[in-house]
Design a protein around this motif. Structure first.
Motif, PDB file in Angstrom:
ATOM      1  N   LEU A 147      10.181   2.810   5.424  1.00 22.50           N
ATOM      2  CA  LEU A 147      11.019   3.986   5.160  1.00 22.50           C
ATOM      3  C   LEU A 147      12.494   3.599   5.062  1.00 22.50           C
ATOM      4  CD1 LEU A 147       9.383   6.563   7.607  1.00 22.50           C
ATOM      5  CD2 LEU A 147       9.364   6.699   5.111  1.00 22.50           C
ATOM      6  N   HIS A 148      12.919   2.702   5.969  1.00 22.99           N
ATOM      7  CA  HIS A 148      14.321   2.285   5.998  1.00 22.99           C
ATOM      8  C   HIS A 148      14.678   1.446   4.775  1.00 22.99           C
ATOM      9  CE1 HIS A 148      18.164   1.227   7.838  1.00 22.99           C
ATOM     10  NE2 HIS A 148      17.917  -0.038   7.534  1.00 22.99           N
ATOM     11  N   SER A 149      13.823   0.464   4.449  1.00 21.94           N
ATOM     12  CA  SER A 149      14.141  -0.448   3.343  1.00 21.94           C
ATOM     13  C   SER A 149      14.080   0.244   1.987  1.00 21.94           C
ATOM     14  CB  SER A 149      13.195  -1.651   3.351  1.00 21.94           C
ATOM     15  OG  SER A 149      11.855  -1.247   3.118  1.00 21.94           O
ATOM     16  N   ARG A 150      13.226   1.250   1.857  1.00 20.35           N
ATOM     17  CA  ARG A 150      13.100   1.958   0.576  1.00 20.35           C
ATOM     18  C   ARG A 150      14.019   3.174   0.485  1.00 20.35           C
ATOM     19  NH1 ARG A 150      10.352  -2.154   0.972  1.00 20.35           N
ATOM     20  NH2 ARG A 150       8.321  -2.491  -0.049  1.00 20.35           N
ATOM     21  N   ASP A 190      12.348  11.886   1.777  1.00 21.27           N
ATOM     22  CA  ASP A 190      11.345  12.243   0.768  1.00 21.27           C
ATOM     23  C   ASP A 190       9.927  12.227   1.317  1.00 21.27           C
ATOM     24  OD1 ASP A 190      13.334  12.373  -1.275  1.00 21.27           O
ATOM     25  OD2 ASP A 190      13.305  10.182  -1.386  1.00 21.27           O
ATOM     26  N   VAL A 191       9.755  11.739   2.541  1.00 26.16           N
ATOM     27  CA  VAL A 191       8.417  11.566   3.105  1.00 26.16           C
ATOM     28  C   VAL A 191       8.218  12.500   4.300  1.00 26.16           C
ATOM     29  CG1 VAL A 191       6.919   9.948   4.360  1.00 26.16           C
ATOM     30  CG2 VAL A 191       8.152   9.180   2.329  1.00 26.16           C
ATOM     31  N   VAL A 192       7.077  13.191   4.297  1.00 25.34           N
ATOM     32  CA  VAL A 192       6.680  14.005   5.448  1.00 25.34           C
ATOM     33  C   VAL A 192       5.939  13.088   6.413  1.00 25.34           C
ATOM     34  CG1 VAL A 192       5.279  15.948   6.230  1.00 25.34           C
ATOM     35  CG2 VAL A 192       6.548  16.108   4.061  1.00 25.34           C
ATOM     36  N   LEU A 193       6.508  12.905   7.590  1.00 24.64           N
ATOM     37  CA  LEU A 193       6.011  11.922   8.556  1.00 24.64           C
ATOM     38  C   LEU A 193       5.254  12.617   9.685  1.00 24.64           C
ATOM     39  CD1 LEU A 193       6.009   8.935   9.401  1.00 24.64           C
ATOM     40  CD2 LEU A 193       8.211   9.338  10.527  1.00 24.64           C
ATOM     41  N   GLY A 194       3.958  12.319   9.785  1.00 25.21           N
ATOM     42  CA  GLY A 194       3.136  12.849  10.869  1.00 25.21           C
ATOM     43  C   GLY A 194       2.857  11.759  11.887  1.00 25.21           C
ATOM     44  N   VAL A 195       3.029  12.063  13.171  1.00 30.73           N
ATOM     45  CA  VAL A 195       2.835  11.068  14.234  1.00 30.73           C
ATOM     46  C   VAL A 195       1.998  11.685  15.346  1.00 30.73           C
ATOM     47  CG1 VAL A 195       3.942   9.541  15.896  1.00 30.73           C
ATOM     48  CG2 VAL A 195       5.066  10.008  13.706  1.00 30.73           C
ATOM     49  N   ARG A 196       0.930  10.969  15.723  1.00 31.68           N
ATOM     50  CA  ARG A 196       0.090  11.391  16.840  1.00 31.68           C
ATOM     51  C   ARG A 196       0.566  10.671  18.098  1.00 31.68           C
ATOM     52  NH1 ARG A 196      -6.007   9.461  16.663  1.00 31.68           N
ATOM     53  NH2 ARG A 196      -5.902  10.489  14.626  1.00 31.68           N
ATOM     54  N   VAL A 197       0.800  11.418  19.165  1.00 28.21           N
ATOM     55  CA  VAL A 197       1.245  10.807  20.420  1.00 28.21           C
ATOM     56  C   VAL A 197       0.307  11.185  21.557  1.00 28.21           C
ATOM     57  CG1 VAL A 197       3.688  10.732  19.745  1.00 28.21           C
ATOM     58  CG2 VAL A 197       2.800  12.735  20.943  1.00 28.21           C
ATOM     59  N   ILE A 250       0.841  -1.205   0.000  1.00 29.59           N
ATOM     60  CA  ILE A 250       0.000   0.000   0.000  1.00 29.59           C
ATOM     61  C   ILE A 250       0.873   1.251   0.000  1.00 29.59           C
ATOM     62  CG2 ILE A 250      -1.588   1.348   1.435  1.00 29.59           C
ATOM     63  CD1 ILE A 250      -2.793  -1.395   2.310  1.00 29.59           C
ATOM     64  N   LEU A 251       1.896   1.262   0.845  1.00 27.89           N
ATOM     65  CA  LEU A 251       2.818   2.401   0.902  1.00 27.89           C
ATOM     66  C   LEU A 251       3.556   2.574  -0.423  1.00 27.89           C
ATOM     67  CD1 LEU A 251       4.077   1.661   4.494  1.00 27.89           C
ATOM     68  CD2 LEU A 251       3.113   3.860   3.807  1.00 27.89           C
ATOM     69  N   ASP A 252       3.964   1.475  -1.037  1.00 25.64           N
ATOM     70  CA  ASP A 252       4.637   1.543  -2.340  1.00 25.64           C
ATOM     71  C   ASP A 252       3.722   2.165  -3.390  1.00 25.64           C
ATOM     72  OD1 ASP A 252       7.050   0.430  -1.522  1.00 25.64           O
ATOM     73  OD2 ASP A 252       6.467  -1.617  -2.044  1.00 25.64           O
ATOM     74  N   ALA A 253       2.455   1.719  -3.414  1.00 23.15           N
ATOM     75  CA  ALA A 253       1.502   2.241  -4.391  1.00 23.15           C
ATOM     76  C   ALA A 253       1.306   3.739  -4.212  1.00 23.15           C
ATOM     77  CB  ALA A 253       0.167   1.509  -4.260  1.00 23.15           C
ATOM     78  N   TYR A 254       1.222   4.165  -2.964  1.00 23.07           N
ATOM     79  CA  TYR A 254       1.038   5.597  -2.670  1.00 23.07           C
ATOM     80  C   TYR A 254       2.244   6.412  -3.150  1.00 23.07           C
ATOM     81  CZ  TYR A 254       0.604   9.820   0.245  1.00 23.07           C
ATOM     82  OH  TYR A 254       0.535  11.106   0.698  1.00 23.07           O
ATOM     83  N   ALA A 255       3.452   5.929  -2.843  1.00 23.88           N
ATOM     84  CA  ALA A 255       4.665   6.640  -3.255  1.00 23.88           C
ATOM     85  C   ALA A 255       4.800   6.677  -4.776  1.00 23.88           C
ATOM     86  CB  ALA A 255       5.895   5.997  -2.617  1.00 23.88           C
ATOM     87  N   GLU A 256       4.449   5.579  -5.435  1.00 20.96           N
ATOM     88  CA  GLU A 256       4.563   5.515  -6.894  1.00 20.96           C
ATOM     89  C   GLU A 256       3.617   6.489  -7.589  1.00 20.96           C
ATOM     90  OE1 GLU A 256       3.891   1.412  -7.698  1.00 20.96           O
ATOM     91  OE2 GLU A 256       5.842   0.783  -6.864  1.00 20.96           O
ATOM     92  N   LEU A 257       2.502   6.797  -6.932  1.00 21.08           N
ATOM     93  CA  LEU A 257       1.544   7.753  -7.495  1.00 21.08           C
ATOM     94  C   LEU A 257       1.900   9.200  -7.157  1.00 21.08           C
ATOM     95  CD1 LEU A 257      -1.719   5.744  -6.763  1.00 21.08           C
ATOM     96  CD2 LEU A 257      -0.814   6.297  -9.026  1.00 21.08           C
ATOM     97  N   GLY A 258       2.989   9.393  -6.442  1.00 16.12           N
ATOM     98  CA  GLY A 258       3.444  10.748  -6.132  1.00 16.12           C
ATOM     99  C   GLY A 258       3.158  11.212  -4.732  1.00 16.12           C
ATOM    100  N   GLY A 259       2.584  10.339  -3.894  1.00 15.49           N
ATOM    101  CA  GLY A 259       2.298  10.721  -2.519  1.00 15.49           C
ATOM    102  C   GLY A 259       3.566  10.846  -1.688  1.00 15.49           C
TER     103      GLY A 259
END
Length: 338
Positions: free
Chosen positions: A98-101, A106-113, A67-76
């Protein structure tokens, strides 16, 4: 003239691709040039944030990565998770991806704590521990948008929380502060503290969609607009209901997700889905894309947070970014959801 009995050379005729063969996709995804600012001076993101609420719960590691790969491939380029999603397994899965790719930069990472059982609430000690634990699970050294989850309860004062957030930002462990669960009055108070040097809350998460318009009430809208906040609505598809796949009552014992879907299997939900069906048929897009387009048409909404269960769901959702609904279409959908 060739001598009698000589073997002719084997000549292979080069053939081009068959006219009906798929066109190979090369270069960055079509969405890679579509970016919006996430708050005043915030990072540039694709106007659809991929949520990780299902990762490690209803979606396993391999499927999550697909799912993450598909999102990144579409420009997300924006991913959202929480320390409470699947007790942190969502963060583990996203961190491994994130580590393996090699995509962390390149990714904006949002985290709720604030919602993890080991570090509940937003008091200084638990907030610092929660951020450190999330960084470890995500295998990164910083969070791009740190969402403070006020729905988790706790007795911490807003000033103590913001003072701790200031230390976290100054330490380079977070870049931007977001919030969920704060009242309009608390956001006004937070802005007063910001004028005294505390970090500003520039991103607001509100559980909001065409069926949950009441959650983004007039006071919250007024404050978010006055403060120039970027609104990133979660529950964009109402637990998947607005994708239109489930339209009849489920029999037997319901799972958590089944119960969430069943809550909208009523006349109002049916009317809303029929309205999405009609607009989708006019535009040639699935219901999920129409639901996303409706959110993006709402004032103040910058980028909805969407969850997916399969790569093809990502493709459906991303279509909503390119859809522009007319006033009559927006009115039809809103009227159906009354």
């Amino acid at each position: 003239m060739e001598p009698h009995g000589a073997v002719e050379p084997d000549v292979t005729v080069a053939r081009g691709p068959h006219p009906s063969a798929p066109i190979p996709v090369q270069g960055p995804g079509v969405g890679s040039s579509v970016r919006v600012a996430l708050g005043d001076g915030g990072p540039e993101v694709f106007p659809l944030i991929l949520g990780g609420a299902e990762f490690g719960w209803n979606v396993d590691l391999e499927s999550s990565h697909a799912i993450l790969d598909a999102y990144a491939e579409l420009g997300g380029n924006a991913v959202h998770t929480s320390d409470s999603f699947a007790s942190g397994r969502s963060e583990h899965i996203i961190g491994q991806w994130l580590h393996s790719r090699g995509l962390r930069d390149d990714v904006v990472l949002g985290v709720r704590v604030g919602g993890h059982a080991d570090n509940p609430g937003l008091d200084p000690v638990n907030l610092v521990r929660a951020v450190e634990a999330s960084l470890t699970r995500l295998r990164t050294d910083r969070i791009d948008v740190l969402y403070l989850d006020a729905t988790s309860g706790g007795a911490s004062s807003l000033e103590d929380t913001l003072a701790t957030a200031e230390w976290i930002v100054e330490a380079g462990k977070a870049r931007t502060i977001g919030a969920i669960g704060y009242t309009a009055a608390q956001l006004v108070e937070a802005r007063i503290f910001a004028s005294a040097g505390y970090p500003r809350i520039t991103v607001l998460d509100v559980p909001f969609n065409v069926l949950r318009r009441h959650e983004f009430d007039a006071d919250l809208r007024l404050v978010a607009g006055a403060q120039g906040m970027a609104v990133t609505p979660s529950h964009a598809l109402e637990h998947g209901f607005l994708a239109g796949r489930q339209r009849s009552k489920l029999r037997g014992a319901l799972s958590v997700r089944g119960a969430q879907l069943a809550a909208n299997l009523n006349r109002r939900g049916g009317r809303t889905l029929r309205a999405l069906d009609g607009v989708g048929a006019e535009l040639g897009v699935p219901d999920a894309a129409v639901a996303v387009a409706w959110l993006l048409a709402q004032k103040l909404v910058t980028a909805p947070i969407v969850n997916a269960y399969a790569p093809q769901h990502v493709e459906e959702l991303v279509q909503g970014v390119g859809v522009r609904l007319s006033r009559s279409q927006l009115a039809d959908i809103a009227r159906a959801a009354e």
